[in-house]
Design a protein around this motif. Structure first.
Motif, PDB file in Angstrom:
ATOM      1  N   LEU A  88      -6.040  43.276   6.776  1.00  0.00           N
ATOM      2  CA  LEU A  88      -5.768  42.864   5.395  1.00  0.00           C
ATOM      3  C   LEU A  88      -6.652  41.710   4.955  1.00  0.00           C
ATOM      4  N   GLN A  89      -6.993  40.814   5.867  1.00  0.00           N
ATOM      5  CA  GLN A  89      -7.729  39.597   5.492  1.00  0.00           C
ATOM      6  C   GLN A  89      -9.043  39.871   4.761  1.00  0.00           C
ATOM      7  N   PRO A  90      -9.875  40.819   5.202  1.00  0.00           N
ATOM      8  CA  PRO A  90     -11.133  41.063   4.462  1.00  0.00           C
ATOM      9  C   PRO A  90     -10.909  41.550   3.034  1.00  0.00           C
ATOM     10  N   PHE A  91      -9.846  42.310   2.804  1.00  0.00           N
ATOM     11  CA  PHE A  91      -9.585  42.773   1.439  1.00  0.00           C
ATOM     12  C   PHE A  91      -9.210  41.609   0.524  1.00  0.00           C
ATOM     13  N   LEU A  92      -8.487  40.624   1.067  1.00  0.00           N
ATOM     14  CA  LEU A  92      -8.091  39.470   0.255  1.00  0.00           C
ATOM     15  C   LEU A  92      -9.264  38.534  -0.006  1.00  0.00           C
ATOM     16  N   THR A  93     -10.140  38.380   0.965  1.00  0.00           N
ATOM     17  CA  THR A  93     -11.224  37.406   0.830  1.00  0.00           C
ATOM     18  C   THR A  93     -12.515  38.003   0.280  1.00  0.00           C
ATOM     19  N   ILE A  94     -12.735  39.305   0.476  1.00  0.00           N
ATOM     20  CA  ILE A  94     -13.993  39.932   0.048  1.00  0.00           C
ATOM     21  C   ILE A  94     -13.787  40.796  -1.187  1.00  0.00           C
ATOM     22  N   SER A  95     -12.870  41.766  -1.109  1.00  0.00           N
ATOM     23  CA  SER A  95     -12.723  42.744  -2.191  1.00  0.00           C
ATOM     24  C   SER A  95     -12.047  42.159  -3.422  1.00  0.00           C
ATOM     25  N   LEU A  96     -11.012  41.351  -3.224  1.00  0.00           N
ATOM     26  CA  LEU A  96     -10.225  40.868  -4.355  1.00  0.00           C
ATOM     27  C   LEU A  96     -11.046  40.030  -5.332  1.00  0.00           C
ATOM     28  N   PRO A  97     -11.844  39.034  -4.909  1.00  0.00           N
ATOM     29  CA  PRO A  97     -12.648  38.293  -5.892  1.00  0.00           C
ATOM     30  C   PRO A  97     -13.675  39.166  -6.612  1.00  0.00           C
ATOM     31  N   ALA A  98     -14.286  40.124  -5.889  1.00  0.00           N
ATOM     32  CA  ALA A  98     -15.273  40.995  -6.523  1.00  0.00           C
ATOM     33  C   ALA A  98     -14.624  41.856  -7.602  1.00  0.00           C
ATOM     34  N   VAL A 132     -13.898  39.901 -10.832  1.00  0.00           N
ATOM     35  CA  VAL A 132     -15.073  39.745 -11.705  1.00  0.00           C
ATOM     36  C   VAL A 132     -15.337  41.035 -12.477  1.00  0.00           C
ATOM     37  N   VAL A 133     -15.198  42.193 -11.837  1.00  0.00           N
ATOM     38  CA  VAL A 133     -15.404  43.468 -12.517  1.00  0.00           C
ATOM     39  C   VAL A 133     -14.373  43.651 -13.628  1.00  0.00           C
ATOM     40  N   ALA A 134     -13.115  43.300 -13.357  1.00  0.00           N
ATOM     41  CA  ALA A 134     -12.075  43.416 -14.374  1.00  0.00           C
ATOM     42  C   ALA A 134     -12.386  42.547 -15.587  1.00  0.00           C
ATOM     43  N   ALA A 135     -12.930  41.359 -15.351  1.00  0.00           N
ATOM     44  CA  ALA A 135     -13.281  40.464 -16.455  1.00  0.00           C
ATOM     45  C   ALA A 135     -14.500  40.977 -17.217  1.00  0.00           C
ATOM     46  N   LEU A 136     -15.515  41.463 -16.495  1.00  0.00           N
ATOM     47  CA  LEU A 136     -16.701  41.986 -17.168  1.00  0.00           C
ATOM     48  C   LEU A 136     -16.361  43.208 -18.028  1.00  0.00           C
ATOM     49  N   ALA A 137     -15.435  44.027 -17.571  1.00  0.00           N
ATOM     50  CA  ALA A 137     -15.054  45.213 -18.343  1.00  0.00           C
ATOM     51  C   ALA A 137     -14.475  44.823 -19.694  1.00  0.00           C
ATOM     52  N   ILE A 138     -13.594  43.827 -19.718  1.00  0.00           N
ATOM     53  CA  ILE A 138     -13.004  43.420 -20.998  1.00  0.00           C
ATOM     54  C   ILE A 138     -14.033  42.672 -21.845  1.00  0.00           C
ATOM     55  N   PHE A 139     -14.951  41.941 -21.197  1.00  0.00           N
ATOM     56  CA  PHE A 139     -15.986  41.227 -21.947  1.00  0.00           C
ATOM     57  C   PHE A 139     -16.921  42.217 -22.644  1.00  0.00           C
ATOM     58  N   THR A 154     -13.019  28.521  -0.386  1.00  0.00           N
ATOM     59  CA  THR A 154     -13.240  27.900  -1.700  1.00  0.00           C
ATOM     60  C   THR A 154     -14.300  28.661  -2.482  1.00  0.00           C
ATOM     61  N   GLU A 155     -15.353  29.108  -1.791  1.00  0.00           N
ATOM     62  CA  GLU A 155     -16.391  29.894  -2.469  1.00  0.00           C
ATOM     63  C   GLU A 155     -15.818  31.194  -3.028  1.00  0.00           C
ATOM     64  N   ARG A 156     -14.946  31.849  -2.276  1.00  0.00           N
ATOM     65  CA  ARG A 156     -14.340  33.088  -2.781  1.00  0.00           C
ATOM     66  C   ARG A 156     -13.387  32.795  -3.926  1.00  0.00           C
ATOM     67  N   LEU A 157     -12.693  31.658  -3.875  1.00  0.00           N
ATOM     68  CA  LEU A 157     -11.786  31.284  -4.955  1.00  0.00           C
ATOM     69  C   LEU A 157     -12.552  30.983  -6.232  1.00  0.00           C
ATOM     70  N   VAL A 158     -13.753  30.434  -6.099  1.00  0.00           N
ATOM     71  CA  VAL A 158     -14.570  30.124  -7.281  1.00  0.00           C
ATOM     72  C   VAL A 158     -14.876  31.396  -8.063  1.00  0.00           C
ATOM     73  N   TRP A 159     -15.112  32.521  -7.355  1.00  0.00           N
ATOM     74  CA  TRP A 159     -15.388  33.779  -8.054  1.00  0.00           C
ATOM     75  C   TRP A 159     -14.173  34.234  -8.869  1.00  0.00           C
ATOM     76  N   ILE A 160     -12.982  33.997  -8.388  1.00  0.00           N
ATOM     77  CA  ILE A 160     -11.779  34.329  -9.164  1.00  0.00           C
ATOM     78  C   ILE A 160     -11.694  33.450 -10.404  1.00  0.00           C
ATOM     79  N   LEU A 161     -12.036  32.171 -10.258  1.00  0.00           N
ATOM     80  CA  LEU A 161     -12.037  31.278 -11.419  1.00  0.00           C
ATOM     81  C   LEU A 161     -13.115  31.693 -12.421  1.00  0.00           C
ATOM     82  N   ILE A 162     -14.261  32.166 -11.923  1.00  0.00           N
ATOM     83  CA  ILE A 162     -15.307  32.663 -12.818  1.00  0.00           C
ATOM     84  C   ILE A 162     -14.806  33.875 -13.591  1.00  0.00           C
ATOM     85  N   ALA A 163     -14.075  34.753 -12.917  1.00  0.00           N
ATOM     86  CA  ALA A 163     -13.518  35.931 -13.590  1.00  0.00           C
ATOM     87  C   ALA A 163     -12.543  35.520 -14.689  1.00  0.00           C
ATOM     88  N   ILE A 164     -11.694  34.541 -14.409  1.00  0.00           N
ATOM     89  CA  ILE A 164     -10.755  34.053 -15.434  1.00  0.00           C
ATOM     90  C   ILE A 164     -11.524  33.446 -16.603  1.00  0.00           C
TER      91      ILE A 164
END
Length: 533
Positions: free
Chosen positions: A151-161, A164-171, A260-270
């Protein structure tokens, strides 16, 4: 609380509407099936995630990371197209106009749609996680199942990516010019650029999560094989000579800096989702500065200026009964020339002058540059330029709600549909004829047949997918993938246009020529279904 409730309500309603679609289940099912191919057995002659001829043993850490990287790299493209339709759907169904009359704020709408996109992609991540568990039980290289390591790779790798895709789609959707085919093309280019940067340059701060993963894998492998040279990393498909060599890897040791680097991508998406609210027009056509609206507005203003108030009221005209000409059992077929010209006019309507200038430049380059360059570079470029023209084949009536008018003509299935197909062939023929003439003059007869296959295959694919789906998106996605990997990246199995000698010598274009027949049958059935809806 008064703001959170509308956001969550909008997200929940939109999420339920999406997960009930067949396209949602089909996309996720196909992604799960591809995972089986992405995790080949040790006896396979290729690797999809490896370092040279080395591959990690299929334990929970390696399988979870492999599937998570597959989700955050290759699935970013279909994931975008899967969720990029929510604002357009609200506009077409009239829901957006209703929401515009409510006190719902712009940022609440865009953020709610972002959460809906993200929730749908979380379902995809969940399916990939379950598939990873199944694949470890299928491969049985390591019988010990570690749920957290999976489960850990999905939370740290897939989820932030995916965030960002979800945010770009609405943008992309809130900007009118990026809502349609142009936005799809631009995102495809963005995905290619990101893949080149993150897979080759491998910066420390990357969306895909490859840099920390690769660093950990290479450090472990160098302990097993001190002679291993860093940099031989593969994600995709690469044939190998001999047998693949396995090594044991326990996963990425995630620390506070990496997390923290992976969390930054979630903040970028927001931040992207909140930035989209600035460009959101609340479904007000007067604020959407599109070409069609501007022209229509100018025409209406000009007509209004010509209207003058009459000096006196004229009497109402008197009407006398008339007898209409009886309708014969068989209507008279319109002139095929006039119908062909009308179809061409509809396909090319609204194209600016610079579009024709660039098309002419590609045609001239295909005629004058060396033959190898013309086949490998300028033919693919010439046959990507009319993408938005081809994508309108077969679905224009559904998109503009003109089906009841168009389909009421004489023989819309056996007369109008073939003419539509011929117009697509004409566009393909003209844009690629520079290279075609060059091939014919050079006596490259096999390459000429491959070129002719492209002339027939592209409009057939566009017409079939347009009639079957009623939208432009399906053709744009499939054709962009085939064009990029076959025509531009020169993968022989997908090279339908004969851009490389390898595909021509293997007879690959012949298979695509045969595929024209079932594609036309699909177009016929799709148009027939449109007639009786």
């Amino acid at each position: 609380m008064t703001t959170i409730y509308p956001i969550l309500s909008l997200m929940y309603a939109d999420f339920l509407e999406r997960i009930r679609r067949y396209s949602f289940f089909i996309t996720i099912a196909l992604a799960a099936i591809i995972v089986y191919w992405f995790l080949p057995p040790a006896s396979a002659s290729y690797v999809t995630l490896g370092l040279g001829n080395y591959r990690g043993e299929y334990n929970s850490a390696w399988i979870g990371t492999a599937v998570a990287l597959f989700t955050s790299t290759l699935l970013l493209l279909p994931a975008f197209f899967l969720v990029k339709n929510t604002v357009e759907r609200d506009q077409q169904t009239g829901v957006g106009q209703i929401l515009a009359t409510t006190p719902l704020k712009k940022f609440a709408y865009t953020f709610g749609k972002f959460l809906s996109n993200f929730a749908c992609l979380l379902v995809m991540i969940g399916v990939m996680f379950v598939t990873a568990i199944i694949m470890q039980l299928v491969r049985m290289e390591d019988k010990q199942l570690d749920i957290w390591a999976l489960l850990q790779p999905f939370l740290t790798i897939s989820l932030p990516a995916m965030a960002v895709v979800a945010a770009l789609a609405i943008f992309f959707e809130v900007i009118p010019r990026l809502r349609g085919g142009l936005g799809n093309i631009l995102y495809f280019i963005l995905w290619i650029v990101m893949s080149i940067i993150f897979l080759n340059a491998r910066p420390s701060f990357d969306l895909y999560g490859i840099s920390p993963t690769l660093s950990s894998m290479e450090s472990t492998l160098q302990q097993v094989d001190p002679g291993y040279v860093r940099g031989h990393f593969t994600i995709g498909i690469r044939p190998i000579k001999g047998h693949v060599q396995l090594f044991h890897w326990n996963g990425v040791p995630w620390n506070a800096v990496l997390l923290t680097e992976r969390l930054v991508w979630i903040l970028i998406a927001i931040g992207i989702a909140l930035l989209a609210s600035i460009f959101f027009t609340r479904f007000d056509p007067a604020r959407e500065k599109t070409r069609e609206y501007s022209k229509r507005q100018e025409k209406q203003e000009a007509q209004a200026a010509l209207i003058e108030t009459p000096a006196e009221v004229t009497p109402a005209p008197s009407f006398t009964p008339v007898t209409l000409t009886p309708i014969t059992e068989r209507g008279k077929l319109p002139s095929i020339n006039r119908l062909f010209i009308a179809e061409v006019h509809l396909l090319c309507k609204g194209l600016p002058l610079w579009w024709y200038i660039i098309a002419a430049g590609l045609w001239l380059a295909g005629l004058l540059v060396p033959l190898t360059l013309a086949q490998g570079i300028f033919l693919p470029l010439a046959w990507i330029w009319p993408l938005l023209i081809w994508s309108g084949l077969g679905n224009r009536e559904s998109r503009y709600n003109t089906g009841q008018i168009v389909f009421s003509t004489v023989r819309p299935l056996t007369y109008q549909l073939p003419v539509t197909w011929l117009t697509g062939i004409m566009i393909t023929l003209l844009t690629g004829s520079g290279v075609g003439i060059h091939l014919l003059y050079s006596g490259q007869w096999s390459a000429c047949l491959a070129w002719l296959t492209g002339v027939l295959f592209i409009p057939s694919l566009a017409l079939a997918l347009g009639c079957a789906s009623g939208t432009t998106k399906l053709f744009e996605i499939i054709y962009l993938l085939i064009w990029y990997f076959g025509g531009l990246s020169h993968i022989a199995q997908l090279d339908f246009m004969g851009a490389t000698s390898a595909s021509i010598s293997a007879g690959i274009p012949g298979y695509y020529l045969i595929a024209v027949i079932p594609l036309l049958a699909l177009a016929f059935l799709g148009r027939r279904r449109q007639l009786y809806i």
